[in-house]
Motif scaffolding. Sequence first.
Motif, PDB file in Angstrom:
ATOM      1  N   GLY A 203      17.729   6.162 -11.312  1.00  0.00           N
ATOM      2  CA  GLY A 203      18.466   4.920 -11.490  1.00  0.00           C
ATOM      3  C   GLY A 203      17.924   3.841 -10.553  1.00  0.00           C
ATOM      4  N   VAL A 204      16.670   3.980 -10.193  1.00  0.00           N
ATOM      5  CA  VAL A 204      16.067   3.086  -9.199  1.00  0.00           C
ATOM      6  C   VAL A 204      14.819   2.435  -9.795  1.00  0.00           C
ATOM      7  CG1 VAL A 204      14.728   3.094  -7.055  1.00  0.00           C
ATOM      8  CG2 VAL A 204      16.880   4.337  -7.168  1.00  0.00           C
ATOM      9  N   ALA A 205      14.802   1.110  -9.811  1.00  0.00           N
ATOM     10  CA  ALA A 205      13.606   0.413 -10.281  1.00  0.00           C
ATOM     11  C   ALA A 205      12.675   0.184  -9.099  1.00  0.00           C
ATOM     12  CB  ALA A 205      13.995  -0.918 -10.904  1.00  0.00           C
ATOM     13  N   VAL A 206      11.478   0.690  -9.187  1.00  0.00           N
ATOM     14  CA  VAL A 206      10.487   0.419  -8.141  1.00  0.00           C
ATOM     15  C   VAL A 206       9.917  -0.965  -8.428  1.00  0.00           C
ATOM     16  CG1 VAL A 206       8.277   1.134  -7.165  1.00  0.00           C
ATOM     17  CG2 VAL A 206       9.981   2.849  -7.814  1.00  0.00           C
ATOM     18  N   GLU A 207      10.075  -1.867  -7.475  1.00  0.00           N
ATOM     19  CA  GLU A 207       9.680  -3.250  -7.739  1.00  0.00           C
ATOM     20  C   GLU A 207       8.260  -3.557  -7.325  1.00  0.00           C
ATOM     21  OE1 GLU A 207      12.683  -5.657  -5.940  1.00  0.00           O
ATOM     22  OE2 GLU A 207      13.846  -5.670  -7.787  1.00  0.00           O
ATOM     23  N   SER A 208       7.836  -2.944  -6.244  1.00  0.00           N
ATOM     24  CA  SER A 208       6.462  -3.204  -5.808  1.00  0.00           C
ATOM     25  C   SER A 208       6.052  -2.137  -4.805  1.00  0.00           C
ATOM     26  CB  SER A 208       6.347  -4.590  -5.173  1.00  0.00           C
ATOM     27  OG  SER A 208       7.082  -4.615  -3.970  1.00  0.00           O
ATOM     28  N   LEU A 209       4.769  -2.095  -4.516  1.00  0.00           N
ATOM     29  CA  LEU A 209       4.252  -1.143  -3.535  1.00  0.00           C
ATOM     30  C   LEU A 209       3.900  -1.900  -2.262  1.00  0.00           C
ATOM     31  CD1 LEU A 209       1.885   0.906  -5.872  1.00  0.00           C
ATOM     32  CD2 LEU A 209       4.261   1.356  -5.278  1.00  0.00           C
ATOM     33  N   GLU A 210       4.077  -1.219  -1.138  1.00  0.00           N
ATOM     34  CA  GLU A 210       3.736  -1.861   0.131  1.00  0.00           C
ATOM     35  C   GLU A 210       2.742  -0.993   0.880  1.00  0.00           C
ATOM     36  OE1 GLU A 210       7.379  -2.633   2.162  1.00  0.00           O
ATOM     37  OE2 GLU A 210       8.128  -3.820   0.468  1.00  0.00           O
ATOM     38  N   GLY A 211       1.971  -1.644   1.712  1.00  0.00           N
ATOM     39  CA  GLY A 211       0.976  -0.885   2.441  1.00  0.00           C
ATOM     40  C   GLY A 211       0.782  -1.397   3.852  1.00  0.00           C
ATOM     41  N   GLU A 212      -0.028  -0.641   4.583  1.00  0.00           N
ATOM     42  CA  GLU A 212      -0.353  -1.017   5.963  1.00  0.00           C
ATOM     43  C   GLU A 212      -1.818  -0.687   6.158  1.00  0.00           C
ATOM     44  OE1 GLU A 212       3.223  -0.013   8.609  1.00  0.00           O
ATOM     45  OE2 GLU A 212       1.479   0.838   9.642  1.00  0.00           O
ATOM     46  N   GLY A 213      -2.558  -1.620   6.631  1.00  0.00           N
ATOM     47  CA  GLY A 213      -3.985  -1.391   6.849  1.00  0.00           C
ATOM     48  C   GLY A 213      -4.715  -1.002   5.569  1.00  0.00           C
ATOM     49  N   GLY A 214      -4.260  -1.549   4.437  1.00  0.00           N
ATOM     50  CA  GLY A 214      -4.946  -1.287   3.170  1.00  0.00           C
ATOM     51  C   GLY A 214      -4.555   0.011   2.507  1.00  0.00           C
ATOM     52  N   ARG A 215      -3.591   0.735   3.109  1.00  0.00           N
ATOM     53  CA  ARG A 215      -3.182   2.023   2.549  1.00  0.00           C
ATOM     54  C   ARG A 215      -1.699   1.990   2.207  1.00  0.00           C
ATOM     55  NH1 ARG A 215      -5.675   6.449   1.858  1.00  0.00           N
ATOM     56  NH2 ARG A 215      -4.322   8.116   1.194  1.00  0.00           N
ATOM     57  N   VAL A 216      -1.327   2.571   1.082  1.00  0.00           N
ATOM     58  CA  VAL A 216       0.059   2.527   0.642  1.00  0.00           C
ATOM     59  C   VAL A 216       0.956   3.261   1.644  1.00  0.00           C
ATOM     60  CG1 VAL A 216       0.028   4.624  -0.799  1.00  0.00           C
ATOM     61  CG2 VAL A 216       1.517   2.716  -1.425  1.00  0.00           C
ATOM     62  N   THR A 217       2.131   2.672   1.868  1.00  0.00           N
ATOM     63  CA  THR A 217       3.101   3.363   2.729  1.00  0.00           C
ATOM     64  C   THR A 217       4.367   3.675   1.945  1.00  0.00           C
ATOM     65  OG1 THR A 217       3.869   1.200   3.503  1.00  0.00           O
ATOM     66  CG2 THR A 217       2.277   2.385   4.891  1.00  0.00           C
TER      67      THR A 217
END
Length: 217
Positions: A203-217
């Motif tokens: 029941g959760v919409a993933v809205e976007s991906l986030e990263g740090e130093g070019g790598r997904v977190t």
Amino acid sequence: MDVLIVGASAAGLSTAEALRRLGHDGRLTLLDAEPHLPYDRPPLSKQVLAGAWEPERARLRGQAQLDALEAEFVRGERAVSLDVAGRAVTTASGRVLRADAVVLATGLTPCRLPGQGGLAGVHVLRGLDDALTLRAHLTGGTRLVVVGEGVLGGEIAATARGLGLEVTLAGLGPAVLGDQLGPFVSDLLTRTHAARGVRLRLGVAVESLEGEGGRVT
Ligand SMILES: Cc1cc2nc3c(=O)[nH]c(=O)nc-3n(C[C@H](O)[C@H](O)[C@H](O)COP(=O)(O)OP(=O)(O)OC[C@H]3O[C@@H](n4cnc5c(N)ncnc54)[C@H](O)[C@@H]3O)c2cc1C
């Protein structure tokens, strides 16, 4: 009559076979962006991803069956434009293929999420190379978030969990495969995933991906 089929996977290949079966004796060309011989996708999220099958085992046809088609296979070339009136297809390398009839059997491409571009550690699973790349990253200690509670998401989550990874499955629907299977079976499946240790964020919409130093977190 010359026939050009763009996409040499399940649909393209069986179109070629049907044409030959029906007596088509003209030139037959199958063009595909993939460098590989035609392969079946279902094992990619199961046996190939789990490492139980070598990729060759997923091939759709043996060499003798492909030879019997008397078709030209153009592999590793992506079609980039179609001239409908001229019945011509141009590939990324600039090659022009002409035919009397062009069949488009190009399948689907996976959705991408905002923020995905260029982030290391983000995978999609559509082709053999995707499966092998993902497989190489499914090593102990890795935390995996699978986005999508449909067929592929459920299969990838189960396979990765079976390999010992810490897995979270996130999806818009209230249950795994809810749209496809209805409430009774999807509820059973959801509870089975949870019992096997998959963390569920449904029941959760993933809205976007986030990263740090070019790598997904
Ligand atoms: C990981 C995975 C697991 C699956 N598991 C199951 C399952 O268990 N059961 C089930 O019933 N179905 C399953 N499916 C779905 C099934 O594989 C598809 O329905 C089937 O592959 C569709 O065949 P297709 O030939 O229409 O398209 P695709 O198999 O997508 O083939 C399209 C082909 O066209 C080529 N192409 C695309 N664009 C171009 C272009 N511009 N130029 C040249 N070539 C191009 C591609 O390289 C590709 O080879 C799965 C799919 C995936 C990805």
